[in-house]
Design a protein around this motif. Structure first.
Motif, PDB file in Angstrom:
ATOM      1  N   GLU A 219      88.815  52.834  52.777  1.00  0.00           N
ATOM      2  CA  GLU A 219      89.207  51.614  53.481  1.00  0.00           C
ATOM      3  C   GLU A 219      88.656  51.601  54.910  1.00  0.00           C
ATOM      4  OE1 GLU A 219      93.387  50.849  53.280  1.00  0.00           O
ATOM      5  OE2 GLU A 219      93.484  51.094  51.091  1.00  0.00           O
ATOM      6  N   ILE A 220      88.613  52.753  55.544  1.00  0.00           N
ATOM      7  CA  ILE A 220      88.092  52.843  56.908  1.00  0.00           C
ATOM      8  C   ILE A 220      86.608  52.480  56.947  1.00  0.00           C
ATOM      9  CG2 ILE A 220      87.555  54.472  58.783  1.00  0.00           C
ATOM     10  CD1 ILE A 220      90.248  55.872  57.984  1.00  0.00           C
ATOM     11  N   LEU A 221      85.882  52.848  55.897  1.00  0.00           N
ATOM     12  CA  LEU A 221      84.464  52.469  55.819  1.00  0.00           C
ATOM     13  C   LEU A 221      84.294  50.955  55.829  1.00  0.00           C
ATOM     14  CD1 LEU A 221      83.107  55.030  53.189  1.00  0.00           C
ATOM     15  CD2 LEU A 221      82.605  54.977  55.641  1.00  0.00           C
ATOM     16  N   GLY A 222      85.324  50.239  55.361  1.00  0.00           N
ATOM     17  CA  GLY A 222      85.259  48.784  55.313  1.00  0.00           C
ATOM     18  C   GLY A 222      85.720  48.096  56.582  1.00  0.00           C
ATOM     19  N   VAL A 223      86.182  48.876  57.572  1.00  0.00           N
ATOM     20  CA  VAL A 223      86.593  48.277  58.842  1.00  0.00           C
ATOM     21  C   VAL A 223      85.354  47.719  59.541  1.00  0.00           C
ATOM     22  CG1 VAL A 223      87.549  48.734  61.137  1.00  0.00           C
ATOM     23  CG2 VAL A 223      88.620  49.738  59.115  1.00  0.00           C
ATOM     24  N   ASN A 224      85.426  46.479  59.938  1.00  0.00           N
ATOM     25  CA  ASN A 224      84.274  45.801  60.547  1.00  0.00           C
ATOM     26  C   ASN A 224      84.105  46.198  62.006  1.00  0.00           C
ATOM     27  OD1 ASN A 224      82.137  43.760  60.709  1.00  0.00           O
ATOM     28  ND2 ASN A 224      83.577  42.639  62.018  1.00  0.00           N
ATOM     29  N   ILE A 225      82.869  46.444  62.390  1.00  0.00           N
ATOM     30  CA  ILE A 225      82.552  46.678  63.791  1.00  0.00           C
ATOM     31  C   ILE A 225      81.385  45.782  64.151  1.00  0.00           C
ATOM     32  CG2 ILE A 225      81.172  48.731  63.202  1.00  0.00           C
ATOM     33  CD1 ILE A 225      82.023  49.825  66.015  1.00  0.00           C
ATOM     34  N   SER A 226      81.609  44.873  65.057  1.00  0.00           N
ATOM     35  CA  SER A 226      80.606  43.868  65.397  1.00  0.00           C
ATOM     36  C   SER A 226      79.448  44.485  66.175  1.00  0.00           C
ATOM     37  CB  SER A 226      81.240  42.749  66.228  1.00  0.00           C
ATOM     38  OG  SER A 226      81.632  43.256  67.495  1.00  0.00           O
ATOM     39  N   GLU A 227      78.361  43.738  66.267  1.00  0.00           N
ATOM     40  CA  GLU A 227      77.209  44.226  67.023  1.00  0.00           C
ATOM     41  C   GLU A 227      77.569  44.415  68.494  1.00  0.00           C
ATOM     42  OE1 GLU A 227      72.597  42.943  68.100  1.00  0.00           O
ATOM     43  OE2 GLU A 227      73.691  41.870  66.534  1.00  0.00           O
ATOM     44  N   ASN A 228      78.438  43.540  69.019  1.00  0.00           N
ATOM     45  CA  ASN A 228      78.867  43.695  70.417  1.00  0.00           C
ATOM     46  C   ASN A 228      79.596  45.017  70.636  1.00  0.00           C
ATOM     47  OD1 ASN A 228      77.780  41.246  71.115  1.00  0.00           O
ATOM     48  ND2 ASN A 228      79.725  40.126  71.110  1.00  0.00           N
ATOM     49  N   MET A 229      80.446  45.391  69.663  1.00  0.00           N
ATOM     50  CA  MET A 229      81.168  46.651  69.782  1.00  0.00           C
ATOM     51  C   MET A 229      80.217  47.842  69.612  1.00  0.00           C
ATOM     52  SD  MET A 229      84.366  46.423  70.556  1.00  0.00           S
ATOM     53  CE  MET A 229      83.669  45.279  71.742  1.00  0.00           C
ATOM     54  N   GLU A 230      79.245  47.719  68.730  1.00  0.00           N
ATOM     55  CA  GLU A 230      78.242  48.781  68.571  1.00  0.00           C
ATOM     56  C   GLU A 230      77.488  48.998  69.878  1.00  0.00           C
ATOM     57  OE1 GLU A 230      77.058  48.451  63.829  1.00  0.00           O
ATOM     58  OE2 GLU A 230      75.958  47.276  65.311  1.00  0.00           O
ATOM     59  N   ARG A 231      77.097  47.888  70.511  1.00  0.00           N
ATOM     60  CA  ARG A 231      76.356  47.985  71.769  1.00  0.00           C
ATOM     61  C   ARG A 231      77.243  48.507  72.899  1.00  0.00           C
ATOM     62  NH1 ARG A 231      73.208  42.375  72.493  1.00  0.00           N
ATOM     63  NH2 ARG A 231      72.392  43.485  74.324  1.00  0.00           N
ATOM     64  N   TYR A 232      78.532  48.177  72.836  1.00  0.00           N
ATOM     65  CA  TYR A 232      79.481  48.702  73.828  1.00  0.00           C
ATOM     66  C   TYR A 232      79.570  50.224  73.724  1.00  0.00           C
ATOM     67  CZ  TYR A 232      83.927  49.229  76.375  1.00  0.00           C
ATOM     68  OH  TYR A 232      84.918  49.606  77.262  1.00  0.00           O
ATOM     69  N   ILE A 233      79.660  50.729  72.496  1.00  0.00           N
ATOM     70  CA  ILE A 233      79.711  52.176  72.278  1.00  0.00           C
ATOM     71  C   ILE A 233      78.434  52.842  72.798  1.00  0.00           C
ATOM     72  CG2 ILE A 233      79.631  53.957  70.475  1.00  0.00           C
ATOM     73  CD1 ILE A 233      81.618  52.240  68.876  1.00  0.00           C
ATOM     74  N   VAL A 234      77.290  52.261  72.454  1.00  0.00           N
ATOM     75  CA  VAL A 234      76.003  52.808  72.902  1.00  0.00           C
ATOM     76  C   VAL A 234      75.904  52.781  74.425  1.00  0.00           C
ATOM     77  CG1 VAL A 234      73.499  52.435  72.885  1.00  0.00           C
ATOM     78  CG2 VAL A 234      74.793  52.297  70.753  1.00  0.00           C
ATOM     79  N   ASP A 235      76.380  51.696  75.042  1.00  0.00           N
ATOM     80  CA  ASP A 235      76.321  51.585  76.497  1.00  0.00           C
ATOM     81  C   ASP A 235      77.215  52.628  77.177  1.00  0.00           C
ATOM     82  OD1 ASP A 235      74.522  49.515  76.335  1.00  0.00           O
ATOM     83  OD2 ASP A 235      76.000  47.924  76.709  1.00  0.00           O
ATOM     84  N   LEU A 236      78.375  52.900  76.600  1.00  0.00           N
ATOM     85  CA  LEU A 236      79.266  53.918  77.165  1.00  0.00           C
ATOM     86  C   LEU A 236      78.606  55.293  77.143  1.00  0.00           C
ATOM     87  CD1 LEU A 236      82.651  52.807  75.534  1.00  0.00           C
ATOM     88  CD2 LEU A 236      82.161  52.833  77.988  1.00  0.00           C
TER      89      LEU A 236
END
Length: 321
Positions: free
Chosen positions: A213-230
């Protein structure tokens, strides 16, 4: 019960036995669901061992405790081949304590690097190689390593490469006075009971269902870029502030990016969300990155720790969009 309700029930059972360490319980379950390993730092007597023992008691799985000492050998962890002349196969592999579901590596910094490295292949590759043969670990597998932050005499600091393999580095402190009173009463109650009431243990299949179920949790491109920026802010601190540039020598590796993604999705799922929010990322960033930063001499001289550095990182990096 569905997977989330079962995990909440597991958390509730652990909380009844471990008083005043809610963050510890939450992080153990998060790391287990994220299929990672955990480094736990805290003074003696703060329920580190009790926590993972309680987890194995409530979850239908095995537990091995390895007490790290200066004279421990790698084969004491992985196992070794035993010569048995009466058998057709003369050498038989005898599995070590690493072949279990939950591994408590107690005071991991008490043994030299050669022994510590015996855990690396199992933690990263989920397999052990002995005498040219490879043995696969169980799908339900987690190492929880502990270390004492105060007593450093006769210890061997963990190398950066090994620290990087822990999904989270969790630091725990003393419970408050109200929790201490509850601990006192719980201990007295446990001593007076001849037999504790037994409940059915929770099936490990709940963990695998939760992971799907966790694999199905959605992560938007904005959140992906936020993680990368951090993470990028820890590698190129001069782009963000003078303080960060002065405090950080080396930033987090790509494993830090992956850890943030896995931990934030798991955190969202544990809080009944199907989409990762900025608060999910910020809730796990300290535990995911504090052990992946190498601070400068100036930071250490000024008493600046990794958590303060990460507070500044969060302050400087804005959510994309």
């Amino acid at each position: 019960m569905n997977a989330l309700e079962s995990i909440q029930e597991l958390k509730s059972r652990m909380s009844a036995s471990i008083i005043g360490q809610d963050q510890l319980i939450d992080r153990i379950l998060l790391v287990l669901l994220a299929d990672g390993n955990m480094l736990l730092e805290g003074l003696p007597g703060l329920a580190k061992t009790r926590a993972i023992k309680t987890l194995s008691k409530e979850l239908d799985c095995g537990l091995s405790r390895i007490q790290f000492t200066p004279d421990l050998l790698p084969s004491d962890i992985t196992g070794t081949e035993i010569y048995q002349p009466e058998l057709k196969e003369k050498f038989v592999f005898q599995q070590g304590p690493i072949f279990s579901n939950l591994i408590l590596a107690d005071e991991i910094n008490r043994s030299p690097a050669k022994v510590q490295s015996a855990l690396l292949e199992a933690m990263e590759e989920r397999q052990v190689s002995v005498a040219g043969k490879t043995y696969t670990m169980d799908p339900l597998f987690m190492v929880m390593a502990t270390q004492n932050p105060v007593e450093q005499e006769g210890t061997y600091p963990l190398p950066e490469a090994q620290m990087d393999r822990f999904l989270m580095h969790v630091i725990i402190s003393y419970p408050d006075d109200a929790a201490e009173l509850e601990i006192l009463r719980l201990n007295r109650s446990e001593q007076s009971k001849a037999k504790a009431e037994k409940k059915d243990r929770i099936s490990p299949e709940v963990i695998f269902s939760a992971r799907n179920e966790i694999l199905g949790v959605n992560i938007s491109e904005n959140m992906e870029r936020y993680i990368v920026d951090l993470v990028s802010a820890t590698r190129h601190p001069s782009k963000y502030s003078e303080e960060l540039a002065q405090w950080i020598d080396f930033g987090a590796s790509p494993r830090g990016t992956i850890a943030l993604d896995r931990a934030s999705r798991t955190h969202a799922w544990m809080h009944s969300r199907k989409t990762v929010m900025p608060d999910d990322v910020r809730a796990v960033i300290h535990d995911c990155l504090r052990h992946r930063l190498i601070l400068s001499y100036e930071a250490n001289a000024d008493g600046i720790d990794a958590d303060q550095v990460l507070n500044e990182v969060v302050k400087q990096v804005a959510v994309v969009g």
